[in-house]
Design a protein around this motif. Sequence first.
Motif, PDB file in Angstrom:
ATOM      1  N   GLU A   1       0.729  -1.221   0.053  1.00 60.37           N
ATOM      2  CA  GLU A   1      -0.031   0.134  -0.160  1.00 60.37           C
ATOM      3  C   GLU A   1       0.760   1.224  -0.005  1.00 60.37           C
ATOM      4  N   ILE A   2       2.002   1.282   0.864  1.00 59.30           N
ATOM      5  CA  ILE A   2       2.801   2.343   0.971  1.00 59.30           C
ATOM      6  C   ILE A   2       3.477   2.581  -0.367  1.00 59.30           C
ATOM      7  N   MET A   3       3.849   1.793  -1.051  1.00 61.44           N
ATOM      8  CA  MET A   3       4.519   1.570  -2.496  1.00 61.44           C
ATOM      9  C   MET A   3       3.559   2.180  -3.469  1.00 61.44           C
ATOM     10  N   LEU A   4       2.467   1.801  -3.471  1.00 67.79           N
ATOM     11  CA  LEU A   4       1.457   2.102  -4.394  1.00 67.79           C
ATOM     12  C   LEU A   4       1.043   3.470  -4.474  1.00 67.79           C
ATOM     13  N   ARG A   5       0.661   3.840  -2.989  1.00 71.60           N
ATOM     14  CA  ARG A   5       0.161   5.171  -2.821  1.00 71.60           C
ATOM     15  C   ARG A   5       1.318   6.505  -2.817  1.00 71.60           C
TER      16      ARG A   5
ATOM     17  N   ILE B   1       7.174   4.886  -3.594  1.00 76.81           N
ATOM     18  CA  ILE B   1       8.532   4.601  -3.010  1.00 76.81           C
ATOM     19  C   ILE B   1       8.972   3.292  -3.465  1.00 76.81           C
ATOM     20  N   SER B   2      10.140   2.949  -3.867  1.00 76.83           N
ATOM     21  CA  SER B   2      10.434   1.503  -4.286  1.00 76.83           C
ATOM     22  C   SER B   2      10.308   0.685  -3.306  1.00 76.83           C
ATOM     23  N   LYS B   3      10.082  -0.525  -3.534  1.00 75.38           N
ATOM     24  CA  LYS B   3      10.132  -1.799  -2.864  1.00 75.38           C
ATOM     25  C   LYS B   3      10.989  -1.915  -1.758  1.00 75.38           C
ATOM     26  N   SER B   4      12.196  -1.858  -2.548  1.00 75.16           N
ATOM     27  CA  SER B   4      13.535  -1.915  -1.749  1.00 75.16           C
ATOM     28  C   SER B   4      13.759  -1.099  -0.534  1.00 75.16           C
ATOM     29  N   HIS B   5      13.658   0.248  -1.025  1.00 67.96           N
ATOM     30  CA  HIS B   5      13.523   1.434  -0.038  1.00 67.96           C
ATOM     31  C   HIS B   5      12.414   1.259   1.122  1.00 67.96           C
ATOM     32  N   ILE B   6      11.270   0.567   0.811  1.00 66.85           N
ATOM     33  CA  ILE B   6      10.291   0.593   1.877  1.00 66.85           C
ATOM     34  C   ILE B   6      10.826  -0.823   2.726  1.00 66.85           C
ATOM     35  N   SER B   7      11.408  -1.591   2.152  1.00 63.90           N
ATOM     36  CA  SER B   7      11.846  -2.868   2.929  1.00 63.90           C
ATOM     37  C   SER B   7      12.821  -2.315   3.839  1.00 63.90           C
TER      38      SER B   7
END
Length: 163
Positions: free
Chosen positions: A51-55, A58-64
Amino acid sequence: MDAYDLITSGAQIRKLITKYVEPIMHEYDLRPVELDILEFITRENLTTSKEIMLRRYISKSHISKSLDHLLEKGFINMTEDENDHRIMRITLTQDSYKVISRVNDVYEQCKDVLLRGISDEEMHIFRKVIHKMNNNVDEELLMWSDGKEVCMMEKWNQTMENM
């Protein structure tokens, strides 16, 4: 206003906010994206990294990486979704609410600086313009997404409009 003026005004605002939040980031050993993620979770009720990535694009790796750091610091908890064990749900801890409260105070101070000398009528026009600009950016970013993300984003936007 030319393109340069528009882009640099956004950069100036970000610089102002960064100056105000730097002491909080240093105190809690957090990066700007981690503060943003805490805000997204709070304000938009986002509960998964997807949800954070789509909204927030922000890249998946950054979020992780950011979620791992927030978990390690005790600002979030992550638990398996009851219905789908592949999904990890994010919840905030009491410590994160303290940080968010301080960041919100800083945002209010920044807002006071930004709105100094601006009339109610100017604010009304500004809100309409910034809403249109945000929609333009969302539409443009969605064009760069694959079809699955576009469908999920449309569903997300419909959900947010119905709230």
